[in-house]
Write a protein that holds these residues in place. Structure first.
Motif, PDB file in Angstrom:
ATOM      1  N   ASN A  92       1.113  -1.025   0.362  1.00  0.00           N
ATOM      2  CA  ASN A  92       0.086   0.278   0.194  1.00  0.00           C
ATOM      3  C   ASN A  92       0.935   1.060   0.253  1.00  0.00           C
ATOM      4  O   ASN A  92       0.607   2.372  -0.921  1.00  0.00           O
ATOM      5  N   ALA A  93       1.770   1.282   0.855  1.00  0.00           N
ATOM      6  CA  ALA A  93       3.133   2.252   1.008  1.00  0.00           C
ATOM      7  C   ALA A  93       3.515   2.853  -0.521  1.00  0.00           C
ATOM      8  O   ALA A  93       3.275   3.906  -0.476  1.00  0.00           O
ATOM      9  N   THR A  94       4.222   1.600  -1.146  1.00  0.00           N
ATOM     10  CA  THR A  94       4.188   2.074  -2.779  1.00  0.00           C
ATOM     11  C   THR A  94       3.592   2.277  -3.138  1.00  0.00           C
ATOM     12  O   THR A  94       4.027   3.238  -4.244  1.00  0.00           O
ATOM     13  N   CYS A  95       2.268   1.638  -3.577  1.00  0.00           N
ATOM     14  CA  CYS A  95       1.054   2.211  -4.979  1.00  0.00           C
ATOM     15  C   CYS A  95       0.809   3.443  -4.252  1.00  0.00           C
ATOM     16  O   CYS A  95       0.785   4.606  -4.736  1.00  0.00           O
ATOM     17  N   ASN A  96       0.389   4.511  -3.073  1.00  0.00           N
ATOM     18  CA  ASN A  96       0.487   5.442  -2.668  1.00  0.00           C
ATOM     19  C   ASN A  96       1.024   6.212  -3.033  1.00  0.00           C
ATOM     20  O   ASN A  96       0.709   7.602  -3.284  1.00  0.00           O
ATOM     21  N   LYS A  97       2.681   5.824  -2.663  1.00  0.00           N
ATOM     22  CA  LYS A  97       3.753   6.879  -3.206  1.00  0.00           C
ATOM     23  C   LYS A  97       3.443   6.650  -5.440  1.00  0.00           C
ATOM     24  O   LYS A  97       3.548   7.959  -5.076  1.00  0.00           O
ATOM     25  N   ARG A  98       3.075   5.620  -6.016  1.00  0.00           N
ATOM     26  CA  ARG A  98       3.369   6.157  -7.149  1.00  0.00           C
ATOM     27  C   ARG A  98       2.212   7.111  -7.483  1.00  0.00           C
ATOM     28  O   ARG A  98       1.905   7.653  -8.458  1.00  0.00           O
ATOM     29  N   PHE A  99       0.950   7.056  -6.608  1.00  0.00           N
ATOM     30  CA  PHE A  99      -0.151   7.931  -7.132  1.00  0.00           C
ATOM     31  C   PHE A  99      -0.123   8.734  -6.643  1.00  0.00           C
ATOM     32  O   PHE A  99      -0.865  10.265  -7.165  1.00  0.00           O
ATOM     33  N   ALA A 100       0.705   8.945  -5.680  1.00  0.00           N
ATOM     34  CA  ALA A 100       0.722  11.032  -5.356  1.00  0.00           C
ATOM     35  C   ALA A 100       1.671  11.351  -6.362  1.00  0.00           C
ATOM     36  O   ALA A 100       1.256  12.415  -6.591  1.00  0.00           O
ATOM     37  N   GLN A 144      -4.726   8.542  -1.838  1.00  0.00           N
ATOM     38  CA  GLN A 144      -3.820   7.551  -2.012  1.00  0.00           C
ATOM     39  C   GLN A 144      -5.555   7.198  -1.321  1.00  0.00           C
ATOM     40  O   GLN A 144      -4.634   7.264   0.254  1.00  0.00           O
ATOM     41  N   THR A 145      -6.097   6.194  -1.748  1.00  0.00           N
ATOM     42  CA  THR A 145      -7.193   5.421  -0.846  1.00  0.00           C
ATOM     43  C   THR A 145      -7.641   4.163  -0.815  1.00  0.00           C
ATOM     44  O   THR A 145      -6.659   3.830  -2.285  1.00  0.00           O
ATOM     45  N   GLU A 146      -7.686   3.654  -0.477  1.00  0.00           N
ATOM     46  CA  GLU A 146      -8.376   1.852  -0.543  1.00  0.00           C
ATOM     47  C   GLU A 146      -8.866   2.072  -1.906  1.00  0.00           C
ATOM     48  O   GLU A 146      -8.519   0.992  -2.769  1.00  0.00           O
ATOM     49  N   ASP A 147     -10.227   3.298  -2.132  1.00  0.00           N
ATOM     50  CA  ASP A 147     -10.371   2.782  -2.815  1.00  0.00           C
ATOM     51  C   ASP A 147      -9.845   2.898  -3.965  1.00  0.00           C
ATOM     52  O   ASP A 147     -10.600   3.042  -5.298  1.00  0.00           O
TER      53      ASP A 147
END
Length: 346
Positions: A30-38, A44-47
């Motif tokens: 989740n942390a890596t995915c959120n970083k790419r989303f940012a 940076q949400t679960e949805d």
């Protein structure tokens, strides 16, 4: 391990690398995915993570190029917006679901600059749970840095033993282990240094797999390509990378392993495809007769263009899926030695 389960493991391992297909790694934490989303301006949400993963697994015709997908703990539990489990969507399309089961690389005590992958505690029960959810293979990644005085023998041996213990637990539970010892691209080391380290790492890994009674016919190796470090002054050409990688693997990987699925390790999609293509061309030359299939297990090298197109907008989903499928088809062509730079303009 019963004969029936051994047969299952062999069959699944062969399916993962058969028919000129490869693996799609969508197991970012989740942390890596959120970083790419940012970085892409996406919430940076679960949805948002769920929507992105739905975009990937529902891409039309994905199963034509992808044999299996590596999921994250959150992802294997998620559903489409209409409530259909992701695992069901994959199975119904003919794609084998898998899951990442390590909990990440941590500092190795007494070894500055080196890491040990953790996650063995409670792994047997977690694997049983994933099997019940529908997973049929798993992945564990060890990272080996190259630098001044490293990797140490202690780091290599500790990670090799952890990989082997994980693999043995997987097979006990009915899951095919993806064994991933990654010699990192970071640094200024030469291709020669990478090859020496990669051979030493793989020697240790297979020694430990043998010691832990892992059935080699029921596993997949996910190694790095033999590359110079990103900041090395000399970057080898496609043929040099292909020859060094294939020769290295022939020295250390037993013929009973059904397939080798390369990681991309931060390479661009285009370069990963070109290098994979060069290796498959070499495999068809009279000089080499490879006992195992060569495949891919790419993450960013397949996903990145789709994320750039999507931007978190529903209206962009079809175009993002086309970008994803384009990269997957480029890698399919590379497995057949038919990839060319001209495909990138199609």
């Amino acid at each position: 391990m019963g004969q029936f389960r051994m047969t299952d493991l062999r069959n699944i391992a062969r399916r993962l690398v058969a028919g000129g297909k490869g693996l799609l790694a969508m197991d970012e934490s989740n942390a890596t995915c959120n970083k790419r989303f940012a970085a892409a301006g996406i919430p940076q949400t679960e949805d948002a993570r769920r929507a992105y993963r739905e975009l990937i697994i529902t891409a039309p015709g994905l199963s034509e190029t992808i044999s299996g997908t590596i999921l994250y703990d959150e992802t294997i539990r998620q559903t489409k917006k209409d409530g259909t489990p992701f695992v069901k969507i994959l199975v119904d399309s003919g794609i084998i679901p898998g899951v990442k089961v390590d909990v990440g690389a941590k500092d190795l005590a007494g070894h500055p600059g080196e890491k040990i992958t953790e996650g063995l505690d409670g792994l047997r029960e977690r694997l049983k749970g994933y099997f019940q959810m529908g997973a049929r293979f798993a992945k564990w990644r060890a990272v080996i840095a190259v630098g001044d005085g490293i990797p140490s023998r202690g780091c290599i041996e500790a990670n090799a033993q952890a990989l082997a213990r994980y693999a043995s637990l997987c097979q006990e539970t009915g899951l095919v282990p993806i064994v991933e010892p990654e010699v990192l691209m970071d640094g200024e080391h030469t291709q020669r240094q990478c090859r020496v380290v990669t051979e030493e790492v793989l020697h240790n890994v297979f020694d430990q797999l043998y010691a832990q009674r892992v059935m080699l016919e029921g596993m997949i190796l996910k190694p790095n390509m033999v590359l110079a470090g990103l900041t090395c002054h000399r970057q080898d050409n496609l043929d040099e990378v292909a020859e060094a990688t294939v020769e290295c693997l022939l020295r250390v990987v037993p013929a009973s392993v059904p397939g080798i699925a390369f990681l991309s390790g931060g390479q661009s999609g285009e370069l990963a495809s070109a290098r994979l293509n060069a290796m498959n061309l070499l495999a068809r030359s009279p000089k080499f007769r490879l006992p195992w299939a060569l495949a891919f297990s790419f993450a960013r090298a397949i996903q990145h263009p789709a994320l750039d197109v999507w931007h978190g907008q529903d209206a962009n989903v079809p175009a993002a899926q086309q970008a994803l499928l384009h990269r997957a088809k480029c890698n399919l062509a590379a497995l057949n030695g038919e990839y060319s730079a001209a495909m990138e303009k199609t």
